[in-house]
Design a protein around this motif. Sequence first.
Motif, PDB file in Angstrom:
ATOM      1  N   PHE A  55       9.206 -10.840  -8.456  1.00 29.18           N
ATOM      2  CA  PHE A  55       9.558  -9.822  -8.233  1.00 29.18           C
ATOM      3  C   PHE A  55       9.180  -9.129  -9.218  1.00 29.18           C
ATOM      4  CE2 PHE A  55      14.680 -11.094  -8.249  1.00 29.18           C
ATOM      5  CZ  PHE A  55      14.979 -10.900  -6.662  1.00 29.18           C
ATOM      6  N   ALA A  56       7.999  -9.332  -9.737  1.00 30.69           N
ATOM      7  CA  ALA A  56       7.175  -9.303 -11.235  1.00 30.69           C
ATOM      8  C   ALA A  56       6.098  -8.705 -10.214  1.00 30.69           C
ATOM      9  CB  ALA A  56       6.711 -10.214 -12.630  1.00 30.69           C
ATOM     10  N   ILE A  57       5.889  -9.698  -8.893  1.00 25.43           N
ATOM     11  CA  ILE A  57       4.311  -8.617  -8.472  1.00 25.43           C
ATOM     12  C   ILE A  57       4.710  -7.411  -7.260  1.00 25.43           C
ATOM     13  CG2 ILE A  57       2.883  -9.584  -6.337  1.00 25.43           C
ATOM     14  CD1 ILE A  57       2.828 -12.078  -7.627  1.00 25.43           C
ATOM     15  N   ARG A  58       6.110  -7.901  -6.533  1.00 23.60           N
ATOM     16  CA  ARG A  58       7.282  -6.408  -6.345  1.00 23.60           C
ATOM     17  C   ARG A  58       6.873  -5.097  -7.436  1.00 23.60           C
ATOM     18  NH1 ARG A  58       8.531  -8.433  -1.168  1.00 23.60           N
ATOM     19  NH2 ARG A  58       9.543 -10.442  -1.037  1.00 23.60           N
ATOM     20  N   ALA A  59       7.085  -5.541  -8.025  1.00 23.68           N
ATOM     21  CA  ALA A  59       7.202  -4.217  -9.299  1.00 23.68           C
ATOM     22  C   ALA A  59       6.023  -3.469  -9.149  1.00 23.68           C
ATOM     23  CB  ALA A  59       8.074  -4.531 -10.010  1.00 23.68           C
ATOM     24  N   LEU A  60       4.563  -4.584  -9.093  1.00 24.52           N
ATOM     25  CA  LEU A  60       3.412  -4.073  -9.423  1.00 24.52           C
ATOM     26  C   LEU A  60       3.342  -3.012  -7.978  1.00 24.52           C
ATOM     27  CD1 LEU A  60       1.453  -4.019 -10.718  1.00 24.52           C
ATOM     28  CD2 LEU A  60       0.643  -6.546 -10.229  1.00 24.52           C
ATOM     29  N   PHE A  61       3.210  -3.939  -6.894  1.00 25.56           N
ATOM     30  CA  PHE A  61       2.944  -3.078  -5.987  1.00 25.56           C
ATOM     31  C   PHE A  61       3.611  -2.214  -6.131  1.00 25.56           C
ATOM     32  CE2 PHE A  61       2.071  -7.590  -3.361  1.00 25.56           C
ATOM     33  CZ  PHE A  61       0.532  -7.572  -4.405  1.00 25.56           C
ATOM     34  N   PHE A  62       4.983  -2.074  -5.972  1.00 24.40           N
ATOM     35  CA  PHE A  62       5.773  -0.445  -6.167  1.00 24.40           C
ATOM     36  C   PHE A  62       4.924   0.397  -6.809  1.00 24.40           C
ATOM     37  CE2 PHE A  62       9.179   2.477  -7.374  1.00 24.40           C
ATOM     38  CZ  PHE A  62       9.707   2.400  -6.223  1.00 24.40           C
ATOM     39  N   ILE A  63       5.308   0.274  -7.698  1.00 27.53           N
ATOM     40  CA  ILE A  63       4.293   0.799  -8.988  1.00 27.53           C
ATOM     41  C   ILE A  63       2.959   1.656  -8.429  1.00 27.53           C
ATOM     42  CG2 ILE A  63       3.512   1.571 -11.558  1.00 27.53           C
ATOM     43  CD1 ILE A  63       5.159  -0.805 -12.408  1.00 27.53           C
ATOM     44  N   LEU A  64       2.083   0.897  -7.764  1.00 32.62           N
ATOM     45  CA  LEU A  64       1.104   1.034  -7.573  1.00 32.62           C
ATOM     46  C   LEU A  64       0.901   2.098  -6.404  1.00 32.62           C
ATOM     47  CD1 LEU A  64      -0.829  -2.679  -7.416  1.00 32.62           C
ATOM     48  CD2 LEU A  64      -1.396  -0.878  -8.962  1.00 32.62           C
ATOM     49  N   ASN A  65       2.028   1.681  -5.525  1.00 34.18           N
ATOM     50  CA  ASN A  65       2.476   2.774  -4.437  1.00 34.18           C
ATOM     51  C   ASN A  65       2.760   4.443  -5.159  1.00 34.18           C
ATOM     52  OD1 ASN A  65       3.691   3.758  -1.964  1.00 34.18           O
ATOM     53  ND2 ASN A  65       5.826   3.166  -2.538  1.00 34.18           N
ATOM     54  N   LEU A  66       3.341   4.114  -5.792  1.00 32.93           N
ATOM     55  CA  LEU A  66       3.591   5.467  -6.685  1.00 32.93           C
ATOM     56  C   LEU A  66       2.414   5.718  -7.030  1.00 32.93           C
ATOM     57  CD1 LEU A  66       7.107   4.982  -8.784  1.00 32.93           C
ATOM     58  CD2 LEU A  66       6.639   5.636  -6.301  1.00 32.93           C
ATOM     59  N   LEU A  67       1.684   5.289  -7.575  1.00 30.44           N
ATOM     60  CA  LEU A  67      -0.158   5.856  -8.365  1.00 30.44           C
ATOM     61  C   LEU A  67      -0.349   6.196  -7.278  1.00 30.44           C
ATOM     62  CD1 LEU A  67      -1.497   6.309 -10.784  1.00 30.44           C
ATOM     63  CD2 LEU A  67      -2.379   3.954 -10.284  1.00 30.44           C
ATOM     64  N   PHE A  68      -0.926   5.777  -6.361  1.00 28.20           N
ATOM     65  CA  PHE A  68      -1.460   5.795  -5.329  1.00 28.20           C
ATOM     66  C   PHE A  68      -1.124   7.655  -4.398  1.00 28.20           C
ATOM     67  CE2 PHE A  68      -4.700   2.121  -5.744  1.00 28.20           C
ATOM     68  CZ  PHE A  68      -5.288   2.703  -5.700  1.00 28.20           C
ATOM     69  N   ASN A  69       0.496   7.491  -4.366  1.00 25.10           N
ATOM     70  CA  ASN A  69       0.851   8.388  -3.988  1.00 25.10           C
ATOM     71  C   ASN A  69       0.261   9.742  -4.717  1.00 25.10           C
ATOM     72  OD1 ASN A  69       2.212  10.325  -1.964  1.00 25.10           O
ATOM     73  ND2 ASN A  69       4.339   9.732  -2.912  1.00 25.10           N
ATOM     74  N   ALA A  70       0.567   9.824  -6.545  1.00 20.41           N
ATOM     75  CA  ALA A  70      -0.085  11.008  -7.131  1.00 20.41           C
ATOM     76  C   ALA A  70      -1.231  11.076  -7.309  1.00 20.41           C
ATOM     77  CB  ALA A  70       1.363  10.261  -8.022  1.00 20.41           C
ATOM     78  N   ILE A  71      -2.162   9.877  -6.967  1.00 19.43           N
ATOM     79  CA  ILE A  71      -3.667  10.073  -7.113  1.00 19.43           C
ATOM     80  C   ILE A  71      -4.186  10.833  -5.185  1.00 19.43           C
ATOM     81  CG2 ILE A  71      -5.631   9.483  -6.866  1.00 19.43           C
ATOM     82  CD1 ILE A  71      -4.467   6.701  -9.011  1.00 19.43           C
ATOM     83  N   MET A  72      -2.829  10.218  -4.416  1.00 24.78           N
ATOM     84  CA  MET A  72      -3.370  11.495  -3.428  1.00 24.78           C
ATOM     85  C   MET A  72      -3.025  12.818  -3.150  1.00 24.78           C
ATOM     86  SD  MET A  72      -1.194  12.547   0.047  1.00 24.78           S
ATOM     87  CE  MET A  72      -0.246  11.788  -0.021  1.00 24.78           C
ATOM     88  N   TRP A  73      -1.914  13.281  -3.252  1.00 22.44           N
ATOM     89  CA  TRP A  73      -1.620  14.247  -3.451  1.00 22.44           C
ATOM     90  C   TRP A  73      -2.857  15.387  -4.995  1.00 22.44           C
ATOM     91  CZ3 TRP A  73       0.361  16.205   0.176  1.00 22.44           C
ATOM     92  CH2 TRP A  73       1.438  15.700   1.072  1.00 22.44           C
ATOM     93  N   THR A  74      -3.057  14.635  -5.399  1.00 21.29           N
ATOM     94  CA  THR A  74      -3.425  15.726  -6.340  1.00 21.29           C
ATOM     95  C   THR A  74      -5.115  16.133  -5.822  1.00 21.29           C
ATOM     96  OG1 THR A  74      -2.553  14.200  -8.147  1.00 21.29           O
ATOM     97  CG2 THR A  74      -4.724  15.196  -8.832  1.00 21.29           C
ATOM     98  N   LEU A  75      -5.799  15.049  -4.821  1.00 29.05           N
ATOM     99  CA  LEU A  75      -7.047  14.912  -4.624  1.00 29.05           C
ATOM    100  C   LEU A  75      -7.250  15.567  -3.004  1.00 29.05           C
ATOM    101  CD1 LEU A  75      -8.927  11.000  -5.027  1.00 29.05           C
ATOM    102  CD2 LEU A  75      -8.991  12.926  -5.773  1.00 29.05           C
ATOM    103  N   PHE A  76      -5.739  15.987  -2.128  1.00 25.80           N
ATOM    104  CA  PHE A  76      -5.575  16.909  -1.298  1.00 25.80           C
ATOM    105  C   PHE A  76      -5.831  17.978  -1.762  1.00 25.80           C
ATOM    106  CE2 PHE A  76      -3.347  18.772   1.831  1.00 25.80           C
ATOM    107  CZ  PHE A  76      -3.729  18.249   3.291  1.00 25.80           C
TER     108      PHE A  76
END
Length: 206
Positions: A55-76
């Motif tokens: 669960f900790a690993i899956r939560a980490l991947f979920f947080i990275l998913n949200l983080l890269f989504n925010a970075i993507m929209w900022t750069l775009f």
Amino acid sequence: MPPKTPWLALAAASGACAAFNGVFAKLTTTELTTSWSTAISTSLHLSPSNKIVEFAIRALFFILNLLFNAIMWTLFTKALTRATSTTRVSIINTSSNFLLTAMLGLMIFHERLPALWWVGAAGLVVGNVVIGRGREEEVAAGDGDAGTGGKRGGPVVLEGEGVAGERYRDSVGEEEEVVNDDVLELDGDIVDGKQGTNDGAGAGPR
């Protein structure tokens, strides 16, 4: 001031972040994460079926998913503000996203894409390029028409307004004539009424 990052690099980076965003979203729910958590639990001398680690690993991947989504929209968004054409930014973003997604899928998930997928991706990129050029030509043609001072639309509107004004004046003139005629008729009735009164008064007893 440091030099600004060109829009091309920002658009490509936003596409790369979108690809990583998809990878982390898939790792949040795939069975591959379970095998990774089992290996990590074994290396830490824990039970291979330890759910806390999973669960900790899956939560980490979920947080990275949200983080890269925010970075993507900022750069775009930054790429859109610095580029002269939004279509070009979309083309670079889509192209980098497709290519990196295919590479990450091959390296992480061992996915082998068929040749038809590559043909479709290439067709999508070519179609975006063709559409982008067409839109740029339309924008250039619109700027050229605006530079001529709008000779096409201006006189038509003015002529229409002039005709409307003439019709309005004609209608007002006709109404004034009708009102004047009514006033004259009323004056005539009043005069006739006075004459009838005088005649009646003269015919009475003297």
